[in-house]
Write a protein that holds these residues in place. Structure first.
Motif, PDB file in Angstrom:
ATOM      1  N   ASP A 236       0.775  -1.153  -0.039  1.00  0.00           N
ATOM      2  CA  ASP A 236      -0.163  -0.149  -0.123  1.00  0.00           C
ATOM      3  C   ASP A 236       0.864   1.211  -0.009  1.00  0.00           C
TER       4      ASP A 236
ATOM      5  N   HIS B  13      -1.399  -8.764  -3.153  1.00  0.00           N
ATOM      6  CA  HIS B  13      -1.367  -7.316  -2.306  1.00  0.00           C
ATOM      7  C   HIS B  13      -0.915  -6.263  -3.167  1.00  0.00           C
TER       8      HIS B  13
ATOM      9  N   ARG C 128      -4.327  -5.144  -5.199  1.00  0.00           N
ATOM     10  CA  ARG C 128      -5.229  -4.561  -4.237  1.00  0.00           C
ATOM     11  C   ARG C 128      -4.704  -3.055  -4.220  1.00  0.00           C
TER      12      ARG C 128
ATOM     13  N   PHE D  49      -9.963 -11.289 -10.737  1.00  0.00           N
ATOM     14  CA  PHE D  49      -9.992  -9.759 -10.766  1.00  0.00           C
ATOM     15  C   PHE D  49     -10.410  -9.266 -12.115  1.00  0.00           C
TER      16      PHE D  49
END
Length: 263
Positions: A72, A123, A126, A172
């Protein structure tokens, strides 16, 4: 053909060497802005410098891909620097135990390669999707492998991880297509390089009493095109899927293997 990738922002994992470096430099040649992501920033920096020498911007970001928070943070830093993320190329991964049967493979070995090859890609996808959804544009390219399409004795953990990556890719793709985002998987076969020469060819040479070069030639006979894939072949496939030339392609597995998995 102009792939119209100039000034696109590409977030690339595993760019330090081999296939990852070739993909990075291919995107640099097209004029992309690059976020180069991985744990060993010292190993990435020479590739970044070569990319910069081609006139593109290259940001190096330290990140453990198995840590969702770090992914992130890497995505946020990229958006802060370049304003958006247009392309994600998930190259980083591992090979897992080789030559071990499923019974011989330990739970720790299995968990380690599945965590790296599946969780790492999960990860990063996302992490970059919010920017792509906001801009209604994105290309996600996961680098899988043909052993995740046909399976392979002695490579159970690796095959399982790459097979799982295909499921991540397809799910996805179904979820984010409505936002004008393509999600695809490039599946290289055996790629020429140190691991192929030092492990595969050497093992075959010892087994059959032939030279390592003869072993490479014999290995190529398994393929319809009778030649071994090189890093640049994989890089070209990634460029294709990152461009709008492939705008109507999503959720696919694209073998880059000279005709082994699909034939």
């Amino acid at each position: 053909m102009d792939l119209m990738l100039k000034d696109k922002v590409a977030f690339i994992t595993g760019p330090a060497k081999g296939m990852g470096a070739a993909i990075t430099l291919a995107f640099a040649k097209e004029g992309c802005k690059l976020a180069l992501v991985g744990r060993d920033t010292a190993a990435i920096e020479p590739v970044a410098e070569e990319a910069r020498s081609k006139g593109c911007s290259a940001l190096v970001i330290g990140c453990d891909l198995t840590d969702a928070a770090q992914c992130d943070a890497a995505a946020s830093k990229t958006v802060e620097t370049f304003g958006r993320i247009d392309v994600l190329v998930n190259v980083a991964g591992g090979s897992g135990p080789m030559g071990k049967t499923g019974v011989e493979t330990t739970p720790d070995e299995f968990d380690e390669i599945v965590t790296l090859n599946m969780n790492g890609c999960f990860h990063t996808i996302r992490s970059v999707l919010p920017s792509m959804i906001e801009n209604r544009y994105g290309k996600v390219i996961n680098v899988g492998g043909t052993f995740g399409m046909k399976g392979r004795a002695g490579r159970l953990a690796y095959s399982a991880s790459k097979w799982g990556l295909r499921g991540i890719t397809k799910s996805f793709a179904l979820e984010v297509g409505q936002h004008n985002i393509n999600v695809n998987c490039v599946a290289p076969g055996m790629v020429d390089g140190p691991r192929f020469r030092d492990k595969v060819c050497k093992t075959m040479a010892l087994k059959f009493g032939i030279s390592e070069e003869e072993a490479a030639i014999r290995h190529a006979q398994d393929y319809a095109l009778k030649r071994i894939t090189v890093d640049e072949d994989v890089a070209s496939a990634c460029l294709f899927l990152a461009s709008d030339v492939s705008r109507q392609i999503t959720g696919v597995d694209l073998p880059v293997d000279g005709g082994w998995a699909a034939l």
